[in-house]
Design an enzyme around this catalytic site. Sequence first.
Site, PDB file in Angstrom:
ATOM      1  N   ASP A  15      -7.897  -4.132  14.420  1.00  0.00           N
ATOM      2  CA  ASP A  15      -7.743  -3.512  16.271  1.00  0.00           C
ATOM      3  C   ASP A  15      -6.193  -3.630  16.755  1.00  0.00           C
ATOM      4  OD1 ASP A  15      -8.361  -2.524  18.468  1.00  0.00           O
ATOM      5  OD2 ASP A  15      -9.118  -3.922  19.832  1.00  0.00           O
ATOM      6  N   ARG A  37       0.416   6.618  18.332  1.00  0.00           N
ATOM      7  CA  ARG A  37      -0.794   6.068  17.762  1.00  0.00           C
ATOM      8  C   ARG A  37      -0.956   6.049  15.617  1.00  0.00           C
ATOM      9  NH1 ARG A  37      -4.292   3.839  21.543  1.00  0.00           N
ATOM     10  NH2 ARG A  37      -5.634   3.868  20.001  1.00  0.00           N
ATOM     11  N   HIS A  70      -1.498   3.717  12.895  1.00  0.00           N
ATOM     12  CA  HIS A  70      -3.249   3.817  11.666  1.00  0.00           C
ATOM     13  C   HIS A  70      -2.966   3.385  10.367  1.00  0.00           C
ATOM     14  CE1 HIS A  70      -5.849   4.097  14.678  1.00  0.00           C
ATOM     15  NE2 HIS A  70      -5.551   5.457  15.482  1.00  0.00           N
ATOM     16  N   SER A  73     -15.888   3.817  14.750  1.00  0.00           N
ATOM     17  CA  SER A  73     -16.865   3.280  14.792  1.00  0.00           C
ATOM     18  C   SER A  73     -17.477   4.491  15.467  1.00  0.00           C
ATOM     19  CB  SER A  73     -16.407   2.499  16.255  1.00  0.00           C
ATOM     20  OG  SER A  73     -16.386   2.712  17.630  1.00  0.00           O
ATOM     21  N   ASP A  90     -18.595   5.120  18.012  1.00  0.00           N
ATOM     22  CA  ASP A  90     -17.735   5.431  19.680  1.00  0.00           C
ATOM     23  C   ASP A  90     -16.292   5.952  19.010  1.00  0.00           C
ATOM     24  OD1 ASP A  90     -20.282   4.527  20.750  1.00  0.00           O
ATOM     25  OD2 ASP A  90     -19.366   2.932  20.323  1.00  0.00           O
ATOM     26  N   LEU A 142     -14.704  -8.308  -6.235  1.00  0.00           N
ATOM     27  CA  LEU A 142     -14.927  -8.020  -4.765  1.00  0.00           C
ATOM     28  C   LEU A 142     -15.546  -6.639  -3.729  1.00  0.00           C
ATOM     29  CD1 LEU A 142     -13.569  -9.052  -1.913  1.00  0.00           C
ATOM     30  CD2 LEU A 142     -11.503  -7.277  -1.572  1.00  0.00           C
ATOM     31  N   ARG A 200     -14.722  -9.271  21.344  1.00  0.00           N
ATOM     32  CA  ARG A 200     -15.605  -8.608  21.723  1.00  0.00           C
ATOM     33  C   ARG A 200     -16.155  -8.028  19.876  1.00  0.00           C
ATOM     34  NH1 ARG A 200     -12.247  -6.136  24.793  1.00  0.00           N
ATOM     35  NH2 ARG A 200     -11.622  -4.061  24.288  1.00  0.00           N
ATOM     36  N   GLU A 257     -19.197 -17.456  11.821  1.00  0.00           N
ATOM     37  CA  GLU A 257     -17.821 -18.199  12.259  1.00  0.00           C
ATOM     38  C   GLU A 257     -17.240 -16.971  12.688  1.00  0.00           C
ATOM     39  OE1 GLU A 257     -17.868 -21.490  13.253  1.00  0.00           O
ATOM     40  OE2 GLU A 257     -19.541 -21.935  11.677  1.00  0.00           O
TER      41      GLU A 257
HETATM   42  C1  IPE Z   1     -13.461  -1.172  17.442  1.00  0.00           C
HETATM   43  O1  IPE Z   1     -11.861  -1.226  17.923  1.00  0.00           O
HETATM   44  C2  IPE Z   1     -13.987   0.072  16.180  1.00  0.00           C
HETATM   45  C3  IPE Z   1     -12.756  -0.320  14.948  1.00  0.00           C
HETATM   46  C4  IPE Z   1     -12.334  -1.442  14.901  1.00  0.00           C
HETATM   47  C5  IPE Z   1     -12.917   0.393  14.067  1.00  0.00           C
HETATM   48  P1  IPE Z   1     -12.279  -0.020  19.100  1.00  0.00           P
HETATM   49  O2  IPE Z   1     -10.654  -0.516  19.870  1.00  0.00           O
HETATM   50  O3  IPE Z   1     -12.642   0.997  18.918  1.00  0.00           O
HETATM   51  O4  IPE Z   1     -13.125  -0.814  20.383  1.00  0.00           O
HETATM   52  P2  IPE Z   1     -13.244  -1.334  21.738  1.00  0.00           P
HETATM   53  O5  IPE Z   1     -13.107  -0.406  21.977  1.00  0.00           O
HETATM   54  O6  IPE Z   1     -12.264  -1.830  22.087  1.00  0.00           O
HETATM   55  O7  IPE Z   1     -14.487  -1.926  21.981  1.00  0.00           O
HETATM   56  C1  IPE Z   2      -8.153   0.509  15.649  1.00  0.00           C
HETATM   57  O1  IPE Z   2      -7.090   0.280  16.515  1.00  0.00           O
HETATM   58  C2  IPE Z   2      -8.115   1.291  14.922  1.00  0.00           C
HETATM   59  C3  IPE Z   2      -8.946   1.986  14.966  1.00  0.00           C
HETATM   60  C4  IPE Z   2     -10.039   2.111  16.313  1.00  0.00           C
HETATM   61  C5  IPE Z   2      -9.983   3.331  14.346  1.00  0.00           C
HETATM   62  P1  IPE Z   2      -7.030   0.628  17.798  1.00  0.00           P
HETATM   63  O2  IPE Z   2      -6.817   2.189  16.938  1.00  0.00           O
HETATM   64  O3  IPE Z   2      -8.549   0.353  18.204  1.00  0.00           O
HETATM   65  O4  IPE Z   2      -5.658  -0.239  18.409  1.00  0.00           O
HETATM   66  P2  IPE Z   2      -5.221   0.014  20.172  1.00  0.00           P
HETATM   67  O5  IPE Z   2      -6.641  -1.165  20.426  1.00  0.00           O
HETATM   68  O6  IPE Z   2      -5.494   1.447  20.683  1.00  0.00           O
HETATM   69  O7  IPE Z   2      -4.198  -0.687  20.175  1.00  0.00           O
HETATM   70 MG    MG Z   3      -9.031  -0.894  19.832  1.00  0.00          MG
END
Ligand code: IPE
Ligand code: IPE
Ligand code: MG
Length: 209
Positions: A9, A22, A26, A54, A56, A120, A154, A167
Amino acid sequence: MFHVAIIMDGNGRWASQRSLPRLAGHREGAEALRRTVQAAPGLGVTDLTVYAFSSDNWSRPVSEVNGLMRLLARFLPAETSRCLENGVRVSAIGRRDRLPGPVLRALDAIEFQTRAQQRLHLRVALDYSSRDRIRAGDLAPDVDLMIRTAGEQRLSDFLLWEAAYAEFHFTQRLWPDFQGADLAAAVADFNRRQRRFGGLPAGYCGIHA
Ligand code: IPE
Ligand code: IPE
Ligand code: MG
């Protein structure tokens, strides 16, 4: 088996801090994954499951979703030879029926080409929802160490069942900044924990029943 799971994240925040789109975050996140896969076997990790997209995450803007899918379709084929050199088996967990054709083909190819690798096992969670997987009875191995970067604490629907006795290690580090040393620090943290699985500490010999 030593199964580490990572919620990767903070890509968006990494990019925002630099006034970049953004997607630049990535892209750097993909580099961080490459470094992590490189470092994992030397730390005793046999199984690594990473949350890449995800179920979502489909709710994000179409441009970001498309950019992520394009990145995956490029990244997977480009990594295949490195995986073969390093004994890395790659497979995907999650729904396959909604992935764009190029991503699906890249997944099929890397899964097939790396299927015999044994150093792995990298599982990439794509269009993944743990609640859906549990309903379908499609589970991964139990997680020993769950890492989440970028300060959030979370699970966001990741490996809910498999993390029953995991853990947890949380770090402020944004995923694109994550280094092999961060993985080593998380593993060192894990090694200081005492896991009890509901029992008593190993070697416990108290006199009180
Ligand atoms: C969880 O991160 C999904 C991935 C890292 C792929 P999100 O950034 O989508 O999760 P929330 O919205 O903070 O819970
Ligand atoms: C995690 O980074 C990657 C994916 C969820 C695809 P985010 O894109 O959620 O980055 P933040 O949380 O917005 O910083
Ligand atoms: Mg995120």
